[in-house]
Structures are given as C-alpha cells and as structure tokens.
Write an enzyme that holds these catalytic residues in place. Sequence first.
Site, PDB file in Angstrom:
ATOM      1  N   ASP A   1      40.471  57.023  35.560  1.00 30.24           N
ATOM      2  CA  ASP A   1      40.163  55.379  35.264  1.00 30.24           C
ATOM      3  C   ASP A   1      38.968  55.179  35.890  1.00 30.24           C
ATOM      4  O   ASP A   1      38.547  55.586  37.031  1.00 30.24           O
ATOM      5  CB  ASP A   1      40.968  54.484  35.857  1.00 30.24           C
ATOM      6  CG  ASP A   1      41.421  54.561  37.316  1.00 30.24           C
ATOM      7  OD1 ASP A   1      40.848  53.594  37.917  1.00 30.24           O
ATOM      8  OD2 ASP A   1      42.161  55.372  37.738  1.00 30.24           O
TER       9      ASP A   1
ATOM     10  N   GLU B   1      47.089  43.206  41.576  1.00 28.73           N
ATOM     11  CA  GLU B   1      47.199  43.640  42.898  1.00 28.73           C
ATOM     12  C   GLU B   1      47.305  42.609  43.879  1.00 28.73           C
ATOM     13  O   GLU B   1      47.383  42.919  45.276  1.00 28.73           O
ATOM     14  CB  GLU B   1      45.862  44.573  43.207  1.00 28.73           C
ATOM     15  CG  GLU B   1      45.791  45.859  42.131  1.00 28.73           C
ATOM     16  CD  GLU B   1      44.437  46.461  42.633  1.00 28.73           C
ATOM     17  OE1 GLU B   1      43.856  46.508  43.639  1.00 28.73           O
ATOM     18  OE2 GLU B   1      43.902  47.146  41.588  1.00 28.73           O
TER      19      GLU B   1
END
Length: 281
Positions: free
Chosen positions: A77, A169
């Site tokens: 990523d 997150e």
Amino acid sequence: MKPKRRKLSRERRLMPLHLPKFFRKLPFWALCIGAVAVIVAYVWLFYYLFVGPTGFRWRAIYGEGNYPQGYDVHGIDISHYQGRIDWEKLQTAIIDKSPITFVMVKATEGATRVDKNFKKNFFQAREHGFIRGAYHFWSNRSSARSQAYHFLQNVHLLDGDLPPVLDVENKPKDQSIEDFQRDILTWLHIVEDKYHVKPIIYTYYKFKEAYLNAAVFDDYPYWIAHYYVDKVEYQGKWNFWQHTDVGKLPGIEGYVDLNVFNGSAYDLKVLTIGDYNILED
C-alpha cells in the site's frame, strides 16, 4: 558620588550569567520558546530512533522486514510518502519468491483532502498490471457522510479493481463506541450503495477488538495491520494482512508497507468489482 546601578528586570535576573553574550541580549520569552523547541525536538528524535515501532532499536531485534510463510499473493500500500515510484522496477519486485500482485493506493482523507499522488499512482498501478485498490483515511473531524461523498467524488473504481477501503485508526475520546460504530457504518453503507460491494475495513488488530467487534462488521472484508508477529493472532476471518511497515522493494525509495492476501490469486480476483464477483454470487 557613586553611580547608580541599573535595576535589572526580573527576567534578566533569572537569566543564567554563563550564557553567551548573544543569548543574554535576547528577550527572556524567546529563550523559553527556544528551550521548549529543543526539548520537543529531542523527545521526537529519541522516540523516532529508539522507541517507535520502526526505530533502530526494534529493527535490530526484528530486522528490516517480516515475511510470513505460507502466502503466495503479496501486495503493497502506497501514498505520497513513497514519493516518485519507478513502476518498471516495481514490476520486477519479488517477495518470498512471489511477485507483487496488488497495490492499495491512498486516495482521500477526511472531507477535503486528496493524496497528491493518488491519480498518478492509481493510474500507473493498473497500467503496470497490478490489481489496484483505493483507500480513504478516516478523520474524526468530519462527518461520516461528508467523508463518504468526498471519497466517491474523487475515486472512480472500475471492474477488476478491489472494493473501496476505509482506513480507520482513531476514535474520538468523547464519543461512545455505539455512536462511533454508527458513523463507520454510515460511511460503509453510502459507499456500498455506489459500488454494490462491501467495502474493506482496514485497522489495527487491537483497535478492531476494542471498537469494531460488533457482529455487523464481520460481514465486511477485513484488512488487519499487525506487525512483528509470525502469524495473525486475530481469531476471526480476515482477508489482508499488513505485516510490516518497513519493507524494501526495487522502484521505491525508503520503506513501504507489505501485505499478504489470505487466499489464492483466483480468490483475490473474486473479491474484485465486476465479472468475477458476479460469477461467485
């Protein structure tokens, strides 16, 4: 008659006499700000080098990268942090005798930000034969709806692309878990209505257990971030595993996140938008 001694200000009296003359001429407040800045820089540098998960202390223990065994489908990523990528070299990259198969690209963040390299990275990933995906980085400062529509306005997935990804997150400290989960589901539902596939949820292992452990989230593909372990400790179903953030590959300067897919190359294609997904249904 003795000359009168000039009365020093309180700030001057507090200033150490051993300081060089240049510093003693500065205002007391400027010295205080400078001292605080030095302390903050020292603390940050100490954390980065010795405490943080990518610091030298941990790299000495765990090595530069962790390559779990038993997985044939590998991916990365990326975002603007990887800078300019040499895609020709990246095509030749090998991880544990396997090529790079998929590339997740950062697209948006919050309700206004677009990664400055998104369009270039997203286009190049497909041009060079990678299965690509796009992810949105969740912000607690914007509503779920505004973030979902911001993502849809800037990301146009095609058949063969992976489902949209929500990278979450952080949870607001003053928000209940129930309200937080409701916001996450709002984003997921809006984006799912557009592409008719369930988005992928990316988060850390402990965050998933603490805040996204409701049964409703088990229906979504799960991309787990869990570093420096030989195997995923999460007991539920997962699809992707980001196993290190200090990977090194040709074509990318510096570190890059490395991932594995929990399945075969065919399984990965089934997960994509379009014909494979329809055939599976």
